[in-house]
Scaffold this motif. Structure first.
Motif, PDB file in Angstrom:
ATOM      1  N   GLY A 173     -11.161 -17.613   9.974  1.00  0.00           N
ATOM      2  CA  GLY A 173     -10.347 -16.940   8.971  1.00  0.00           C
ATOM      3  C   GLY A 173      -8.871 -17.118   9.264  1.00  0.00           C
ATOM      4  O   GLY A 173      -8.473 -17.527  10.352  1.00  0.00           O
ATOM      5  N   VAL A 174      -8.061 -16.794   8.263  1.00  0.00           N
ATOM      6  CA  VAL A 174      -6.612 -16.862   8.393  1.00  0.00           C
ATOM      7  C   VAL A 174      -6.077 -15.463   8.101  1.00  0.00           C
ATOM      8  O   VAL A 174      -6.535 -14.809   7.168  1.00  0.00           O
ATOM      9  CB  VAL A 174      -6.019 -17.884   7.401  1.00  0.00           C
ATOM     10  CG1 VAL A 174      -4.516 -17.955   7.547  1.00  0.00           C
ATOM     11  CG2 VAL A 174      -6.640 -19.254   7.599  1.00  0.00           C
ATOM     12  N   ILE A 175      -5.126 -15.001   8.900  1.00  0.00           N
ATOM     13  CA  ILE A 175      -4.565 -13.669   8.716  1.00  0.00           C
ATOM     14  C   ILE A 175      -3.182 -13.786   8.087  1.00  0.00           C
ATOM     15  O   ILE A 175      -2.356 -14.588   8.529  1.00  0.00           O
ATOM     16  CB  ILE A 175      -4.465 -12.917  10.059  1.00  0.00           C
ATOM     17  CG1 ILE A 175      -5.842 -12.794  10.706  1.00  0.00           C
ATOM     18  CG2 ILE A 175      -3.835 -11.541   9.853  1.00  0.00           C
ATOM     19  CD1 ILE A 175      -5.823 -12.204  12.101  1.00  0.00           C
ATOM     20  N   PHE A 176      -2.950 -12.982   7.038  1.00  0.00           N
ATOM     21  CA  PHE A 176      -1.657 -12.901   6.369  1.00  0.00           C
ATOM     22  C   PHE A 176      -1.170 -11.457   6.402  1.00  0.00           C
ATOM     23  O   PHE A 176      -1.972 -10.529   6.409  1.00  0.00           O
ATOM     24  CB  PHE A 176      -1.774 -13.335   4.900  1.00  0.00           C
ATOM     25  CG  PHE A 176      -2.057 -14.790   4.722  1.00  0.00           C
ATOM     26  CD1 PHE A 176      -1.035 -15.721   4.724  1.00  0.00           C
ATOM     27  CD2 PHE A 176      -3.351 -15.230   4.525  1.00  0.00           C
ATOM     28  CE1 PHE A 176      -1.302 -17.068   4.548  1.00  0.00           C
ATOM     29  CE2 PHE A 176      -3.633 -16.573   4.349  1.00  0.00           C
ATOM     30  CZ  PHE A 176      -2.604 -17.497   4.360  1.00  0.00           C
ATOM     31  N   ARG A 177       0.122 -11.275   6.361  1.00  0.00           N
ATOM     32  CA  ARG A 177       0.702  -9.944   6.220  1.00  0.00           C
ATOM     33  C   ARG A 177       0.752  -9.631   4.724  1.00  0.00           C
ATOM     34  O   ARG A 177       1.079 -10.486   3.910  1.00  0.00           O
ATOM     35  CB  ARG A 177       2.114  -9.916   6.819  1.00  0.00           C
ATOM     36  CG  ARG A 177       2.750  -8.541   6.821  1.00  0.00           C
ATOM     37  CD  ARG A 177       4.101  -8.495   7.529  1.00  0.00           C
ATOM     38  NE  ARG A 177       5.016  -9.537   7.101  1.00  0.00           N
ATOM     39  CZ  ARG A 177       5.397 -10.570   7.865  1.00  0.00           C
ATOM     40  NH1 ARG A 177       4.952 -10.702   9.096  1.00  0.00           N
ATOM     41  NH2 ARG A 177       6.231 -11.470   7.404  1.00  0.00           N
ATOM     42  N   ILE A 178       0.412  -8.392   4.359  1.00  0.00           N
ATOM     43  CA  ILE A 178       0.503  -7.964   2.963  1.00  0.00           C
ATOM     44  C   ILE A 178       1.865  -7.322   2.774  1.00  0.00           C
ATOM     45  O   ILE A 178       2.202  -6.347   3.442  1.00  0.00           O
ATOM     46  CB  ILE A 178      -0.620  -6.970   2.613  1.00  0.00           C
ATOM     47  CG1 ILE A 178      -1.989  -7.612   2.839  1.00  0.00           C
ATOM     48  CG2 ILE A 178      -0.465  -6.499   1.165  1.00  0.00           C
ATOM     49  CD1 ILE A 178      -3.163  -6.655   2.679  1.00  0.00           C
ATOM     50  N   GLU A 179       2.659  -7.891   1.895  1.00  0.00           N
ATOM     51  CA  GLU A 179       4.003  -7.402   1.607  1.00  0.00           C
ATOM     52  C   GLU A 179       4.011  -6.789   0.205  1.00  0.00           C
ATOM     53  O   GLU A 179       3.175  -7.116  -0.619  1.00  0.00           O
ATOM     54  CB  GLU A 179       5.014  -8.554   1.638  1.00  0.00           C
ATOM     55  CG  GLU A 179       5.139  -9.241   2.979  1.00  0.00           C
ATOM     56  CD  GLU A 179       6.036  -8.503   3.946  1.00  0.00           C
ATOM     57  OE1 GLU A 179       6.863  -7.686   3.490  1.00  0.00           O
ATOM     58  OE2 GLU A 179       5.917  -8.741   5.153  1.00  0.00           O
ATOM     59  N   GLU A 180       4.958  -5.912  -0.039  1.00  0.00           N
ATOM     60  CA  GLU A 180       5.145  -5.350  -1.379  1.00  0.00           C
ATOM     61  C   GLU A 180       6.581  -5.516  -1.793  1.00  0.00           C
ATOM     62  O   GLU A 180       7.498  -5.320  -0.995  1.00  0.00           O
ATOM     63  CB  GLU A 180       4.772  -3.871  -1.401  1.00  0.00           C
ATOM     64  CG  GLU A 180       3.342  -3.640  -1.780  1.00  0.00           C
ATOM     65  CD  GLU A 180       3.077  -2.195  -2.161  1.00  0.00           C
ATOM     66  OE1 GLU A 180       3.768  -1.668  -3.056  1.00  0.00           O
ATOM     67  OE2 GLU A 180       2.186  -1.625  -1.536  1.00  0.00           O
ATOM     68  N   GLU A 181       6.756  -5.899  -3.051  1.00  0.00           N
ATOM     69  CA  GLU A 181       8.096  -6.035  -3.603  1.00  0.00           C
ATOM     70  C   GLU A 181       8.019  -5.655  -5.076  1.00  0.00           C
ATOM     71  O   GLU A 181       7.204  -6.197  -5.818  1.00  0.00           O
ATOM     72  CB  GLU A 181       8.568  -7.480  -3.452  1.00  0.00           C
ATOM     73  CG  GLU A 181      10.017  -7.691  -3.841  1.00  0.00           C
ATOM     74  CD  GLU A 181      10.477  -9.101  -3.529  1.00  0.00           C
ATOM     75  OE1 GLU A 181      10.770  -9.829  -4.487  1.00  0.00           O
ATOM     76  OE2 GLU A 181      10.523  -9.461  -2.338  1.00  0.00           O
ATOM     77  N   SER A 182       8.824  -4.707  -5.481  1.00  0.00           N
ATOM     78  CA  SER A 182       8.842  -4.233  -6.866  1.00  0.00           C
ATOM     79  C   SER A 182       7.462  -3.800  -7.335  1.00  0.00           C
ATOM     80  O   SER A 182       7.058  -4.087  -8.463  1.00  0.00           O
ATOM     81  CB  SER A 182       9.396  -5.315  -7.797  1.00  0.00           C
ATOM     82  OG  SER A 182      10.679  -5.720  -7.392  1.00  0.00           O
ATOM     83  N   GLY A 183       6.706  -3.168  -6.456  1.00  0.00           N
ATOM     84  CA  GLY A 183       5.384  -2.676  -6.814  1.00  0.00           C
ATOM     85  C   GLY A 183       4.303  -3.733  -6.851  1.00  0.00           C
ATOM     86  O   GLY A 183       3.150  -3.440  -7.147  1.00  0.00           O
ATOM     87  N   GLU A 184       4.636  -4.971  -6.548  1.00  0.00           N
ATOM     88  CA  GLU A 184       3.669  -6.068  -6.533  1.00  0.00           C
ATOM     89  C   GLU A 184       3.310  -6.419  -5.091  1.00  0.00           C
ATOM     90  O   GLU A 184       4.193  -6.560  -4.249  1.00  0.00           O
ATOM     91  CB  GLU A 184       4.248  -7.313  -7.208  1.00  0.00           C
ATOM     92  CG  GLU A 184       4.482  -7.183  -8.698  1.00  0.00           C
ATOM     93  CD  GLU A 184       3.187  -7.252  -9.476  1.00  0.00           C
ATOM     94  OE1 GLU A 184       2.297  -8.033  -9.109  1.00  0.00           O
ATOM     95  OE2 GLU A 184       3.063  -6.496 -10.458  1.00  0.00           O
ATOM     96  N   ALA A 185       2.026  -6.558  -4.820  1.00  0.00           N
ATOM     97  CA  ALA A 185       1.581  -6.958  -3.487  1.00  0.00           C
ATOM     98  C   ALA A 185       1.437  -8.475  -3.450  1.00  0.00           C
ATOM     99  O   ALA A 185       1.031  -9.092  -4.428  1.00  0.00           O
ATOM    100  CB  ALA A 185       0.254  -6.294  -3.155  1.00  0.00           C
ATOM    101  N   PHE A 186       1.795  -9.060  -2.313  1.00  0.00           N
ATOM    102  CA  PHE A 186       1.609 -10.504  -2.124  1.00  0.00           C
ATOM    103  C   PHE A 186       1.356 -10.774  -0.654  1.00  0.00           C
ATOM    104  O   PHE A 186       1.600  -9.926   0.199  1.00  0.00           O
ATOM    105  CB  PHE A 186       2.814 -11.300  -2.656  1.00  0.00           C
ATOM    106  CG  PHE A 186       4.112 -11.018  -1.941  1.00  0.00           C
ATOM    107  CD1 PHE A 186       4.522 -11.804  -0.878  1.00  0.00           C
ATOM    108  CD2 PHE A 186       4.919  -9.955  -2.334  1.00  0.00           C
ATOM    109  CE1 PHE A 186       5.712 -11.538  -0.215  1.00  0.00           C
ATOM    110  CE2 PHE A 186       6.121  -9.680  -1.680  1.00  0.00           C
ATOM    111  CZ  PHE A 186       6.508 -10.473  -0.623  1.00  0.00           C
TER     112      PHE A 186
END
Length: 100
Positions: A59-72
């Motif tokens: 698997g690959v691990i990513f950080r979940i970020e939020e900007e203007s109410g949108e998660a990416f």
């Protein structure tokens, strides 16, 4: 394997069987990834994605970020953060295996 991510935002207000993320690796090859697990470490959220066409691959691990109410999803560039997150994830997996 995380130079560029497409279609990685979702407000999670709807049901879906499998959310697909297109991840472009350092060689420019696109992979269809599926989010299989999320966890928190040091007050940040992380997601584990697996290659949809090779579920046996690591698997690959990513950080979940939020900007203007949108998660990416964001790549983890910092080596210390990466080492810490992988260690925490491995502890979670070990605990789950012991519970089974």
């Amino acid at each position: 394997m995380s130079d560029h991510i497409h279609d990685a935002s979702c407000d999670h207000d709807h049901d879906h069987e499998e959310e697909i993320f297109i991840v472009t690796d350092q060689d420019g090859v696109e992979h269809e990834m599926v989010m299989v697990y999320t966890f928190e470490a040091s007050e940040r959220a992380y997601a584990v994605l697996l290659d949809r066409n090779d579920m046996e691959a690591d698997g690959v691990i990513f950080r979940i970020e939020e900007e203007s109410g949108e998660a990416f999803l964001a790549s983890i560039e910092d080596e210390e953060e990466w080492d810490r997150v992988v260690a925490i994830y491995n502890e979670i997996i070990e605990e789950q295996e012991q519970e089974q």
